[in-house]
Design a protein around this motif. Structure first.
Motif, short mmCIF file in Angstrom:
data_model
loop_
_atom_site.label_atom_id
_atom_site.label_comp_id
_atom_site.label_asym_id
_atom_site.label_seq_id
_atom_site.Cartn_x
_atom_site.Cartn_y
_atom_site.Cartn_z
N ALA A 817 55.42 116.55 23.40
CA ALA A 817 56.76 116.20 22.91
C ALA A 817 56.80 116.16 21.38
O ALA A 817 57.71 116.70 20.75
N VAL A 818 55.78 115.50 20.76
CA VAL A 818 55.84 115.27 19.32
C VAL A 818 55.92 116.58 18.53
O VAL A 818 56.77 116.72 17.63
N PRO A 819 55.06 117.60 18.78
CA PRO A 819 55.18 118.83 17.99
C PRO A 819 56.54 119.51 18.12
O PRO A 819 57.06 120.06 17.14
N LEU A 820 57.13 119.43 19.34
CA LEU A 820 58.47 120.02 19.52
C LEU A 820 59.52 119.25 18.70
O LEU A 820 60.41 119.84 18.09
N PHE A 821 59.43 117.91 18.71
CA PHE A 821 60.37 117.11 17.92
C PHE A 821 60.19 117.40 16.42
O PHE A 821 61.17 117.49 15.67
N VAL A 822 58.96 117.56 15.98
CA VAL A 822 58.69 117.84 14.56
C VAL A 822 59.31 119.18 14.17
O VAL A 822 60.00 119.30 13.15
#
Length: 896
Positions: A817-822
């Protein structure tokens, strides 16, 4: 009469440690050179006799900031008053006779005029006799008088009283009175620090000093006689027109329109400073909107300062004919029956000649329409007195005009209280706002309220219901030509004559908000930007509008009058006013950016236009809304919904639906779209109880009218599914989403943008229901299709990537999730900008992901940045702002 040596005095300046000469022109007033007394308030004087004692004295004139004598040598004159209680004026002296050397017939046998002065060059005692000197010389008739009132005298001989048989140099008798034929014509100003062999003296003419404010008032009656006329001719000739003299204080001032004069302290001080400056002639213009109080200000100034001028004359200046008549009336006042045989033109010419040779007056040109009308007269009076001009027009004057604005709230309340008494303070404040703090309107209202014994609230009700009649109502004793409606009618007549399009712009601007009207709204009314600038400039020159970088401003009362029909005013007939309202509506509709929900780049324009949109919408009763107004209502409602202003959005969209039903009928596509928009506003505000039935009816009507497969029907089914979802009824939402997706694939195709949206929405419903197993693959496919069909940077692609990241997070897979949000945040910043709502939401989502991983140090700054952006762009009431604030508060509460 020759020089009376008993009047000659010595002046001692204790500040400058210097002495000079003076001449007693009244019992206690001494005329001298200004440079003798500069920097000194209190000084000393003494007479010519050897036993004379020093006596206390003070500078009486000028008392204002001294002039720059390097630039204005013609200002080098002063009056000193002897204040010592031991002073005894000389007995048996004749009054001073004043003279001038300009004008009059040339003396046939004399090309020069003999002159004489007595002065104290050094204040020394030689052999018991004061070192006074008699200076004898002559003035050339043709060249002796210089521009600005300076006199050049040639020194023919200098005699020391104690040594009359010896020649002597002169050492500068500055301040000495210069006489020709027994008339005091000037003050010697040449100042020599040592003996000098020069053969010229410079003097300031009495006529030049008399043109300065306060001089004539200080010395009393001042009648300069023409010394260039031979004595025999002077005594035997018929009395000429220019020998007519008046005592100080003569005026024709009208009575003050109101004894209450408030809120003008600063501008009155500015006017007093301007007209008291050290210059022979001053022209000062006061400009402002009709009814703002220009005439009242000028009247108060003239009444307060009448004693400082030889003459104060009030001239109505609306037309060239009135100006000429005003000068003619001055001749009648001065000459009486002698003027009966003169035409107006002859009388006016005589008055100009009299003013040219009798300085020290004030002329007030009231309500001048054109600078040229006044300049034709003031140009002939450039070195004689003061001109005060009031005008609605602000360009083309020879000075920097003083701008007169409306009153502030405190002054407005004071004016009303003075007219109607105390009480009803809230209503008085509201009335002042209604009338835009315009003094004339406040006076008109106050007089009406006081005379008719009505309350302020009752007057406000009449103003709202009958604006045209109230604006034209004339209270008893009130000048019928000074009502708001009448004054502006005159201005509009002038504007109509110059360019009717300017008046049309004014009528159109009346329907918008009173400030910040974008100039671009009026561009279709002109051929090009240059022509538009000229039209707006014309209106601004007459103070009917204001111009600044924010746009166009127009007084609220001008708007009220301009949009109120009147049978007596051709500028305000019903047809013209209604046509202006329709044109204002069309111009606004053309200016509004389309797609107010998705076109974020157009939001700044929307924000700038919103007050004017509201002005247009308020101008129509709901029952008379046109198709153009319905479209403005729908677009504005959608914009306000996006901005979180949901209550106002709902009001406008409700009105739009009512207008659509009346204009098109229940089943028209426009009506179906209006009902859907209103349902969306209810849904956004959280009122799903009212949103769901409207969505359900819209879907039923779309199926019945448009058919099952119409794109609007598919959109309506999607919207109803979303309403079910946000209401918590996901069980009814999912089947509708599934059907909508199937129908869009069949009707529109797999790659249609609406199909991609539908697949995204179904995935979202699965996620909400907790079925992430079905949600994640759909989100993955939607993102892949968006990238392939729409491109990496399309807004739907960014949204799809954000949603997939959200699904991973809900499923507990924060690593993915985090890399996509970034990446989503980076792309939103790059593509949409820092302040786009999607960027703000993306920053909030990334903060949430960090929070889920326990990374508080990165989460809190992101929440703070997101909140600051939301408050700046969306406002504190927007749903996104509330979500971010809630997240930040919750995270802070969890911290130890």
């Amino acid at each position: 009469m020759a020089v009376d040596v008993r009047r000659v005095v010595e002046i001692w300046n204790p500040v400058g440690k210097c002495s000079g000469t003076g001449y007693l022109v009244t019992d206690d007033l001494v005329l001298t050179a200004l440079h003798n007394v500069l920097g000194c308030g209190d000084l000393e004087v003494r007479g010519l006799g050897a036993d004379s004692k020093w006596l206390a004295a003070e500078v009486l004139w000028p008392l204002t900031e001294p002039p720059d004598l390097e630039r204005e040598p013609q200002a080098d004159g002063a009056l000193v008053r002897i204040t010592d209680p031991g002073w005894v004026p000389p007995a048996g002296v004749e009054p001073v006779r004043w003279g001038r050397i300009d004008g009059g017939p040339v003396v046939a046998d004399e090309g020069r005029l003999a002159c004489f002065a007595v002065g104290f060059p050094r204040s020394e005692v030689r052999e018991g006799i004061r070192d006074t000197k008699e200076i004898r010389g002559h003035i050339e008739r043709l060249t002796g008088l210089k521009s600005g009132g300076l006199i050049t005298a040639y020194v023919d001989g200098v005699a020391v009283p104690g040594r009359r048989d010896e020649k002597s140099r002169w050492a500068g008798a500055s301040g000495a009175a210069l006489f020709v034929r027994g008339r005091l014509i000037g003050v010697v100003t040449t100042d020599r620090r040592r003996d000098y062999d020069g053969d010229q003296l410079t003097a300031v003419s009495v006529v030049g000093l008399a043109a300065r404010p306060g001089f004539v008032a200080a010395v009393g009656e001042l009648v300069p006689e023409d010394v260039a006329v031979a004595a025999a001719d002077r005594e035997g000739a018929r009395r000429t027109a220019y020998d007519v003299e008046v005592p100080p204080g003569v005026n024709n001032l009208p009575e003050l329109p109101s004894p209450i004069f408030v809120g003008r302290v600063e501008v009155m001080a500015e006017l007093e400073r301007a007209l008291s400056a050290e210059s022979q002639t001053i022209t000062q213009t006061v400009h402002g909107l009709g009814g703002v109080g220009k005439t009242t200000l000028a009247l108060h100034y003239a009444h307060d300062h009448a004693g400082a001028y030889r003459l104060v004359w009030w001239i109505r200046s609306d037309t060239p004919e009135l100006i000429e008549a005003g000068f003619g009336a001055l001749t009648v006042r001065l000459r009486g029956e002698e003027a009966s045989g003169l035409t107006t033109e002859q009388a006016a010419e005589w008055a100009v000649g009299w003013l040219q040779t009798h300085p020290g007056w004030l002329l007030v040109f009231d309500n001048a329409e054109k600078p040229g009308d006044v300049h034709a007269w003031t140009g002939q009076l450039r070195a004689s007195g003061r001109h005060l001009i009031t005008s609605r027009y602000k360009r083309g004057w020879v000075c920097e005009p003083i701008s007169l604005h409306v009153l502030d709230q405190e002054a407005s309340l004071a004016l009303l209280a003075g007219l109607v008494g105390g009480g009803e303070e809230d209503e008085a404040r509201a009335l002042a706002e209604d009338l835009g703090h315009l003094p004339l309107a406040l006076e008109q209202a106050g007089a009406f309220i006081a005379q008719r014994e009505v309350s302020i609230s009752a007057y406000r009700a009449m103003l709202e219901q009958y604006p045209a009649r109230v604006a034209a109502a004339v209270p008893g004793g009130f000048d019928p030509t000074r009502t708001v409606a009448r004054i502006w009618r005159i201005t509009l007549d002038v504007l109509e004559e110059q360019d009717p399009r300017a008046v049309e712009i004014l009528r159109i601007a009346a329907w918008y908000a009173s400030t910040g009207i974008p100039r671009s709204l009026f561009e279709p009314l002109a051929e090009d930007p240059i022509e538009l600038a000229q039209l707006l400039g014309l209106l601004a020159d007459y103070n009917m509008i204001t111009l600044d970088r924010a746009g166009v401003g127009i007084h609220r009362l001008v708007q009220m009058v301009a949009r109120t029909p009147s049978a007596d005013d051709p500028h305000r007939d019903q047809a013209r006013i209604l046509a202006a309202r329709e044109r204002a509506t069309g111009l606004m509709l053309d200016e509004l950016p389309r797609d107010p929900s998705g076109n974020v780049a157009g939001w700044p324009t929307w924000r700038a236009l919103l007050p004017h949109v509201e002005g247009i919408l308020d101008a129509f009763e709901p029952g008379e809304d046109t198709a153009e107004i319905d479209l403005i209502l729908a677009m504005t409602g959608q914009f306000l919904r996006e901005q979180g202003q949901l209550s106002q959005a709902t009001d406008y969209l409700s009105r739009s639906l009512a207008a659509a039903i009346r204009l098109y009928g229940e089943d028209a596509p426009s009506t179906l779209a209006s009902r859907s928009n209103l349902a969306g506003a209810y849904r956004a505000s959280g009122d799903v109880v009212r949103a769901v039935p409207l969505y359900e009816r819209t879907l039923e009507d779309c199926v019945r009218v448009l058919g099952e497969d119409h794109p609007d029907t598919l959109t309506s089914r999607n919207n109803l599914a979303y309403a079910y979802r946000v209401s918590g009824d996901v069980e009814r939402a999912i089947p509708l989403y599934e059907r909508t997706l199937e129908d869009r694939v069949r009707v529109l195709g797999e790659d249609h943008q609406d199909t991609l949206t539908s697949r995204n929405n179904l995935a979202g419903a699965y996620r909400v229901s907790g079925d992430v197993v079905r949600a994640v693959p759909l989100f993955v496919r939607t993102l892949e299709d968006c990238v392939r069909v729409l491109g990496e940077d399309h807004q739907d692609t960014l949204t799809s990537r954000n949603n997939l990241a959200g699904a991973y997070r809900v499923s507990g897979d924060v690593v993915r999730a985090v890399p996509l949000f970034v990446r989503t945040l980076e792309d939103c910043v790059r593509v949409l900008g820092e302040d786009h709502p999607d960027t703000l939401a993306s920053r909030n989502n990334l903060a949430g992901a960090y929070r889920a991983t326990g990374d508080v140090e990165r989460a809190i700054p992101l929440y703070k940045q997101a909140l600051a952006g939301c408050l700046r762009v969306l406002g504190e009431d927007h749903p996104t702002t509330k979500i971010v604030l809630g997240n930040l508060s919750a995270m802070r509460a969890q911290q130890p």
